[in-house]
Design a protein around this motif. Structure first.
Motif: not given
Length: 183
Positions: A10-13, A56-57, A67-70, A75-76
Motif C-alpha cells: 500500500a505504501i509503495i502504491l 522497492v530496491l 507489482v505495486a510500483y508498476a 495510476l499516477g
C-alpha cells in the motif's frame, strides 16, 4: 511497521501514485512555461521518488512490491492527467466553420465575452463563416457548448497556441483572467 507485506504494498502504491502525479504536473508546467513552479514541484517529486524506489530496491525479493510500483506508476499517470485537466493551464484557440454564413454568431460570442475574429470562407457547398476564438482552457468546454447551442452543425477544431502577442486578444485574455468572461 514495514514488516507487514500488505502495508508495504500500500505504501509503495501510494508513493508511486503521488510521485508520478507530481512528475506529470511538473512536465506540463515546464511545457507551459511555468519554469520556477516546475522546479519547486520537482524538489518534492525527487524526494518521493527516492523514498519509493528505495523501498522497492530494499525489498526486491518481494514481487508484490515491484507489482505495486508498476501499478502505482500507471495510476499516477491517470491521477496526474486528471489534476492537469482541473488546473486547465494555458489557452486554446478554437477555429469554427459554420454550415451557413451567419453574421449573428460572432456577435453573440463577443457579447458573451469571447474574442472572435471572423471572415468569409468558401467550402464545397458554398459560403461559410470561419471564426477564430481565443480563450483560457478552463473555459474550453463552456465555449464548445455555447458554439453547439448557437450552431449545432458547426465544425470545430481546437489547438493550443505557443505564443500570444498583440491585438485585441491580448486585452481580451487579460479581461478573461480577471474574471470578466460572461458565464
Amino acid at each position: 511497521m514495514l514488516e507487514n507485506s500488505y502495508l508495504m504494498v500500500a505504501i509503495i502504491l501510494i508513493i508511486n501514485i503521488v510521485y508520478v502525479s507530481f512528475f506529470t504536473i511538473r512536465m506540463i508546467l515546464t511545457l507551459k512555461g511555468y519554469r520556477y513552479i516546475a522546479a519547486f514541484v520537482s524538489s518534492f517529486e525527487v524526494v518521493i521518488y527516492v523514498v519509493g524506489l528505495g523501498l522497492v530496491l530494499d525489498n526486491l525479493n518481494e514481487i508484490q512490491n515491484l507489482v505495486a510500483y508498476a501499478v502505482g506508476y500507471g495510476l499516477g499517470v491517470i491521477v496526474g492527467m486528471k489534476i492537469e485537466e482541473k488546473l486547465a493551464l494555458g489557452y486554446i484557440t478554437v477555429n469554427v466553420i459554420t454550415k451557413e454564413y451567419d453574421k449573428a454568431l460572432p456577435n453573440e460570442l463577443r457579447a458573451r465575452g469571447y474574442g472572435v475574429t471572423n471572415w468569409e470562407a468558401n467550402g464545397l457547398e458554398g459560403n461559410r463563416m470561419a471564426l477564430q476564438i481565443l480563450t483560457p482552457r478552463k473555459y474550453e468546454m463552456k465555449l464548445y457548448d455555447t458554439i453547439k447551442e448557437l450552431d449545432p452543425k458547426a465544425f470545430i477544431i481546437a489547438y493550443e497556441p505557443k505564443a500570444i502577442h498583440g491585438g485585441f486578444w491580448v486585452k481580451t485574455v487579460r479581461n478573461i483572467r480577471k474574471g470578466k468572461l460572461k458565464q
